[in-house]
Write a protein that holds these residues in place. Structure first.
Motif, PDB file in Angstrom:
ATOM      1  N   TYR A 185      36.447  39.856   1.128  1.00 25.60           N
ATOM      2  CA  TYR A 185      36.951  38.608   0.557  1.00 25.60           C
ATOM      3  C   TYR A 185      36.310  37.412   1.271  1.00 25.60           C
ATOM      4  O   TYR A 185      36.220  37.393   2.499  1.00 25.60           O
ATOM      5  CB  TYR A 185      38.472  38.508   0.713  1.00 25.60           C
ATOM      6  CG  TYR A 185      39.224  39.724   0.215  1.00 25.60           C
ATOM      7  CD1 TYR A 185      39.615  39.831  -1.112  1.00 25.60           C
ATOM      8  CD2 TYR A 185      39.534  40.775   1.085  1.00 25.60           C
ATOM      9  CE1 TYR A 185      40.300  40.953  -1.566  1.00 25.60           C
ATOM     10  CE2 TYR A 185      40.219  41.890   0.644  1.00 25.60           C
ATOM     11  CZ  TYR A 185      40.601  41.981  -0.685  1.00 25.60           C
ATOM     12  OH  TYR A 185      41.272  43.094  -1.128  1.00 25.60           O
ATOM     13  N   LEU A 222      26.339  41.072  -8.201  1.00 22.08           N
ATOM     14  CA  LEU A 222      27.746  40.786  -8.477  1.00 22.08           C
ATOM     15  C   LEU A 222      28.073  40.907  -9.958  1.00 22.08           C
ATOM     16  O   LEU A 222      29.243  40.890 -10.341  1.00 22.08           O
ATOM     17  CB  LEU A 222      28.105  39.385  -7.979  1.00 22.08           C
ATOM     18  CG  LEU A 222      27.997  39.188  -6.463  1.00 22.08           C
ATOM     19  CD1 LEU A 222      28.217  37.726  -6.099  1.00 22.08           C
ATOM     20  CD2 LEU A 222      28.995  40.070  -5.728  1.00 22.08           C
ATOM     21  N   ALA A 245      33.134  42.704  -8.905  1.00 18.52           N
ATOM     22  CA  ALA A 245      33.509  41.396  -8.353  1.00 18.52           C
ATOM     23  C   ALA A 245      34.530  40.726  -9.251  1.00 18.52           C
ATOM     24  O   ALA A 245      34.575  40.956 -10.463  1.00 18.52           O
ATOM     25  CB  ALA A 245      32.282  40.492  -8.212  1.00 18.52           C
ATOM     26  N   LEU A 258      36.135  34.873  -3.744  1.00 17.90           N
ATOM     27  CA  LEU A 258      35.419  36.029  -4.281  1.00 17.90           C
ATOM     28  C   LEU A 258      35.974  37.289  -3.641  1.00 17.90           C
ATOM     29  O   LEU A 258      36.037  37.390  -2.412  1.00 17.90           O
ATOM     30  CB  LEU A 258      33.912  35.929  -3.994  1.00 17.90           C
ATOM     31  CG  LEU A 258      33.085  37.181  -4.324  1.00 17.90           C
ATOM     32  CD1 LEU A 258      32.986  37.371  -5.840  1.00 17.90           C
ATOM     33  CD2 LEU A 258      31.693  37.099  -3.707  1.00 17.90           C
ATOM     34  N   ALA A 282      35.006  41.267  -3.736  1.00 21.52           N
ATOM     35  CA  ALA A 282      33.852  42.026  -4.204  1.00 21.52           C
ATOM     36  C   ALA A 282      33.785  43.400  -3.553  1.00 21.52           C
ATOM     37  O   ALA A 282      34.424  43.660  -2.526  1.00 21.52           O
ATOM     38  CB  ALA A 282      32.564  41.248  -3.942  1.00 21.52           C
ATOM     39  N   HIS A 285      32.166  46.126  -1.429  1.00 21.20           N
ATOM     40  CA  HIS A 285      31.249  46.124  -0.284  1.00 21.20           C
ATOM     41  C   HIS A 285      30.160  47.185  -0.404  1.00 21.20           C
ATOM     42  O   HIS A 285      29.181  47.172   0.343  1.00 21.20           O
ATOM     43  CB  HIS A 285      32.037  46.345   1.008  1.00 21.20           C
ATOM     44  CG  HIS A 285      31.579  45.477   2.139  1.00 21.20           C
ATOM     45  ND1 HIS A 285      30.252  45.212   2.388  1.00 21.20           N
ATOM     46  CD2 HIS A 285      32.281  44.792   3.087  1.00 21.20           C
ATOM     47  CE1 HIS A 285      30.156  44.430   3.445  1.00 21.20           C
ATOM     48  NE2 HIS A 285      31.365  44.146   3.884  1.00 21.20           N
ATOM     49  N   SER A 339      27.562  44.600  -2.427  1.00 23.24           N
ATOM     50  CA  SER A 339      27.145  43.339  -1.810  1.00 23.24           C
ATOM     51  C   SER A 339      27.892  43.166  -0.501  1.00 23.24           C
ATOM     52  O   SER A 339      28.705  44.009  -0.123  1.00 23.24           O
ATOM     53  CB  SER A 339      27.424  42.153  -2.753  1.00 23.24           C
ATOM     54  OG  SER A 339      28.822  42.036  -2.993  1.00 23.24           O
ATOM     55  N   GLN A 371      25.977  37.598   0.965  1.00 20.21           N
ATOM     56  CA  GLN A 371      25.685  37.324  -0.442  1.00 20.21           C
ATOM     57  C   GLN A 371      26.842  36.584  -1.104  1.00 20.21           C
ATOM     58  O   GLN A 371      26.637  35.671  -1.891  1.00 20.21           O
ATOM     59  CB  GLN A 371      25.425  38.633  -1.189  1.00 20.21           C
ATOM     60  CG  GLN A 371      24.106  39.317  -0.841  1.00 20.21           C
ATOM     61  CD  GLN A 371      24.028  40.692  -1.485  1.00 20.21           C
ATOM     62  OE1 GLN A 371      24.655  41.639  -1.015  1.00 20.21           O
ATOM     63  NE2 GLN A 371      23.284  40.790  -2.554  1.00 20.21           N
ATOM     64  N   GLY A 372      28.059  37.020  -0.778  1.00 16.94           N
ATOM     65  CA  GLY A 372      29.231  36.383  -1.368  1.00 16.94           C
ATOM     66  C   GLY A 372      29.322  34.916  -1.021  1.00 16.94           C
ATOM     67  O   GLY A 372      29.648  34.081  -1.874  1.00 16.94           O
TER      68      GLY A 372
END
Length: 383
Positions: free
Chosen positions: A187, A234, A326, A354, A356, A358, A361, A365-366
Motif C-alpha cells: 500500500y 499495474l 491493482a 494504491l 497493489a 507485490h 510491482s 513503481q507504485g
C-alpha cells in the motif's frame, strides 16, 4: 460463483446476431446480467432452457459464424460473468508431463485453469477432451473426482443464501477472501493539491445544467487511465505470472441500493473525453442500480478505481479484485493548510492510494504511478 440460472432468452434459433447484441439474461450472485454475443452469426441452437441452473462453463447456445457450415458452442454466459469473454485457448508450460499430452505444452482454457487451481488438480496429469487435446472444465472435474477425497480436505458445502443481498455478500466474501489469501498486497498513498482541478471544474460547470456538469471523480478516472499507459504492470492480470492487458478498462466501484457493490468497466477510459466519461459513468451507475449490466462490463475491467469522497472518507485502501493486480482509491476533497510559494494557504486536497499485488510491482513503481496521477491532475484541460 460456481453456477447461475438462465432467466430468459432474447434471441431464438434462426435469429441473426452481431457482436455486442444481448442474447440472454443470467441470474448471478450479484443480480441479473445481460449476456452479450462476441461475434457475428446466426443462432443455430439454444442448449439451456430458461429457469435452469447450470455450472459455470456450461455452453448455452450454438452460433454459426459467417462461412461456417456447423455452429460451434458460444462462450458460456457463466464463464463470461467471471472470466475473460473470449473462449480462446492459451498455452501453458508443462513440467514433468508424460503420456498423451504434448511433450512441452498444454492447451487449457482460462476457466479450466482457474478451476484446476481451486480443486488442486495438476494440469500435467489431465487428458484433454476438447479440440486438439484442449483441457476443458469437464476434464478438470473428472480429474478431481479421480483424485478422491483422501487427496485433499473436503470442500465446505456450497452456500446458497435465500435472498439476493445475502448471495451478493457471499460472492464478495469469496472474492475478497481469495484476494487476501493469495495476493501479497502493498500500500502507498499521498495527498494531492487539487486547487487547479477544482477551479477548472468550477469554470467548466458554470452555467451548464446538472446533466452536463463534470464531477471530480471522472477526472480521477481519466488521470488514472492515462497514468496506466506508462505503468502497464499495474494494468495487468495475474495468471501464474503477469499478463499485460492491451486496453485500459477502468472498473468503477458502485455501491448498490440495499447493500453490496459492483465494479463494472468503463471501457477504453484512457481514450475518452471527460464529457464522454461522465455520460458513460452516469449510465453505468443507473443500470447497475437497476440490475441491467452487461456481461462484458462485469468481466472487462483491468483495474479498479474506488472513490469514497461522497461518503465523507478521506482515505481508502482497497482490496485488489483478482485477477486484477491493482486498485486505486480516492478520498474526500478537503481543505488543508498547504505551503505554496512560501505561504500557507487553505488548499483543496485529496488523498489518493494504491493497493497493489507485490508479485507484479513494488512500492517504488507504485509511488511513481501516484506521482504521475498528480502531475496529470495539474493540467485538467489536457485530460
Amino acid at each position: 460463483m460456481t453456477s447461475g440460472v438462465l432467466t430468459s432468452w432474447l434471441k431464438q434459433p434462426g435469429d441473426s446476431v452481431r457482436r455486442g447484441d444481448i442474447i440472454a439474461e443470467v441470474e448471478t450472485d450479484k443480480g441479473i446480467i445481460e449476456v452479450e454475443v462476441y461475434s457475428d452469426g446466426l443462432v443455430e441452437e439454444l442448449l439451456v432452457e430458461p429457469g435452469v441452473k447450470v455450472p459455470v462453463g456450461t455452453p448455452l447456445a450454438k452460433i454459426r459464424e459467417p462461412g461456417e457450415t456447423q455452429a460451434r458452442p458460444e462462450a458460456s454466459a457463466m464463464s463470461s460473468a467471471t472470466q475473460a469473454p473470449a473462449p480462446a485457448l492459451e498455452s501453458a508450460p508443462v513440467s514433468g508431463a508424460s503420456g498423451a499430452v504434448p511433450p512441452d505444452r498444454l492447451r487449457v482454457s482460462p476457466a479450466a485453469r482457474r478451476l484446476a487451481r481451486e480443486l488442486e488438480v495438476d494440469l500435467a496429469g489431465v487428458q484433454g477432451s476438447g479440440r486438439g487435446g484442449a483441457i476443458q472444465l469437464d476434464d478438470i472435474r473428472a480429474a478431481s473426482d479421480r483424485v478422491g477425497s483422501n487427496a485433499r480436505a473436503p470442500a465446505p458445502p456450497a452456500l446458497e443464501p435465500a435472498d439476493t443481498k445475502a448471495r451478493m455478500r457471499a460472492a464478495i466474501a469469496a472474492a475478497m477472501s481469495r484476494s487476501k489469501r493469495e495476493i501479497p498486497h502493498y500500500y502507498v498513498s499521498t495527498s494531492l493539491d487539487v486547487s487547479t482541478l477544482s477551479a477548472w471544474l468550477d469554470a467548466h460547470n458554470a452555467g451548464r445544467p446538472p446533466p452536463e456538469r463534470l464531477i471530480p471523480g471522472v477526472a480521477f478516472v481519466k488521470a488514472t487511465a492515462l497514468a496506466l499507459r506508462e505503468f502497464p504492470d499495474l494494468n495487468g492480470r495475474w495468471e501464474q505470472g503477469v499478463v499485460h492487458n492491451p486496453e485500459i478498462h477502468v472498473g468503477a466501484a458502485i455501491a448498490l441500493r440495499g447493500g453490496g457493490l459492483v465494479a463494472p468497466a468503463l471501457h477504453s477510459a484512457d481514450t475518452k473525453s471527460l464529457g464522454q466519461l461522465m455520460i458513460d459513468f452516469r449510465d453505468l451507475v443507473e443500470r447497475a442500480r437497476r440490475g441491467q449490466l452487461r456481461s462484458s462490463e462485469f468481466t472487462d475491467a483491468t483495474v479498479t478505481v474506488t472513490s469514497m469522497g461522497e461518503r465523507g472518507v478521506e482515505t481508502v485502501f482497497g482490496v485488489v479484485n483478482p485477477p486484477q493486480v491493482a486498485i486505486v482509491g480516492f478520498g474526500k476533497i478537503v481543505e488543508r493548510p498547504w505551503v505554496r510559494s512560501g505561504e500557507i494557504r487553505a488548499t483543496p486536497v485529496v488523498t489518493v492510494s494504491l493497493s497493489a499485488d507485490h508479485r507484479v510491482s513494488d512500492g517504488h513503481q507504485g509511488a511513481m504511478f501516484l506521482n504521475r496521477i498528480e502531475s496529470l491532475l495539474q493540467e485538467p484541460g489536457a485530460l
